[in-house]
Enzyme design. Sequence first.
Site, PDB file in Angstrom:
ATOM      1  N   GLU A  73       0.361  16.413  44.761  1.00 34.76           N
ATOM      2  CA  GLU A  73      -0.641  15.645  44.255  1.00 34.76           C
ATOM      3  C   GLU A  73      -1.449  14.723  45.429  1.00 34.76           C
ATOM      4  O   GLU A  73      -2.291  13.951  44.860  1.00 34.76           O
ATOM      5  CB  GLU A  73       0.020  14.727  43.292  1.00 34.76           C
ATOM      6  CG  GLU A  73       0.805  15.258  42.050  1.00 34.76           C
ATOM      7  CD  GLU A  73       1.480  14.510  41.088  1.00 34.76           C
ATOM      8  OE1 GLU A  73       0.739  13.968  40.154  1.00 34.76           O
ATOM      9  OE2 GLU A  73       2.353  13.943  41.219  1.00 34.76           O
ATOM     10  N   HIS A 107       3.837   9.613  32.390  1.00 31.18           N
ATOM     11  CA  HIS A 107       2.844   8.809  31.779  1.00 31.18           C
ATOM     12  C   HIS A 107       2.838   8.723  30.307  1.00 31.18           C
ATOM     13  O   HIS A 107       2.092   7.967  29.514  1.00 31.18           O
ATOM     14  CB  HIS A 107       1.513   9.229  32.177  1.00 31.18           C
ATOM     15  CG  HIS A 107       1.417   9.354  33.718  1.00 31.18           C
ATOM     16  ND1 HIS A 107       1.285   8.089  34.417  1.00 31.18           N
ATOM     17  CD2 HIS A 107       1.026  10.274  34.742  1.00 31.18           C
ATOM     18  CE1 HIS A 107       0.902   8.196  35.516  1.00 31.18           C
ATOM     19  NE2 HIS A 107       0.824   9.746  35.715  1.00 31.18           N
ATOM     20  N   ASP A 119      -4.650  13.880  39.754  1.00 28.23           N
ATOM     21  CA  ASP A 119      -4.000  12.919  40.772  1.00 28.23           C
ATOM     22  C   ASP A 119      -4.354  13.771  42.154  1.00 28.23           C
ATOM     23  O   ASP A 119      -4.848  12.923  43.104  1.00 28.23           O
ATOM     24  CB  ASP A 119      -2.725  13.047  40.691  1.00 28.23           C
ATOM     25  CG  ASP A 119      -2.364  11.784  39.874  1.00 28.23           C
ATOM     26  OD1 ASP A 119      -3.047  10.751  39.882  1.00 28.23           O
ATOM     27  OD2 ASP A 119      -1.033  11.983  39.111  1.00 28.23           O
TER      28      ASP A 119
END
Length: 265
Positions: A151, A46, A177
């Site tokens: 996650e 990310h 997440d």
Amino acid sequence: MPAFTLAKRLRAGETVFSGWCMMGAPIVAETIAREGFPAVVLDAQHGLWNTDTLREGIGAVHHAGAAPFVRVPLADFGMVSRALDFGAEGIVAPMINTADDARQFAAAAKYPPLGERSFGPPRAMMLQGQMAATDYLAAANAGTLTFAMIETPEALKNVEAIAATPGIDALFIGPYDLSTSLSAGKAQDIEAPEVNAAIDRICAAAIKAGKIPGIYCRDAQRALEMAKRGFRFMTVGSDFSLVREGASAALKHLPVKASGSRDAF
């Protein structure tokens, strides 16, 4: 720093707190490492890292005396071995949902007989002490760490099998997440009862399998709380949050308007 120091510390049972960098700037990662974090994770999933800055960031963190880790993009197992060849000492892989995902991850990160990693780490060997190729080959499987991220509900269902997969060294929780997926996208409450239960189950699965339990923490207080719950590798905030908090703290003492322009003195 001697080669594979962090892996040795974690395997000896120590608790480690790590920095986390998203900005894609090697100097920022180096600065965080020089403050004393024994590891710094460069977030290429990310964050703003590209191949060139990742290569330079890994070197910068190492030269600052910390172990460079990389979170690779989703299902990018090619980047796993590339980051290790650049000198990363740990890989965090997102969305490892099944034992098969875990096997693919381990295959990319570990040399035979644990995996299928292709040999070509001249930069890693340079950073880690110019060891002979045969010595690196003998030490790398134990010295480079694989963190499988748990996650999703599917990953939670399979967590014991993932933890038991040969070549997986650690389970790592992305709580935001995890909370999003457990609530079917309705909330991102990392303190929700079902999220806390999942966190404890993942930690227990790692410990039972003899693996390292790890988790992303928004701040130092949360990291200390997670250490008390049995986790041994905690990342603390991120470079973005550290910069914002530092700027915010400074602005509280300055005559600055909401627009950002300063009042005349």
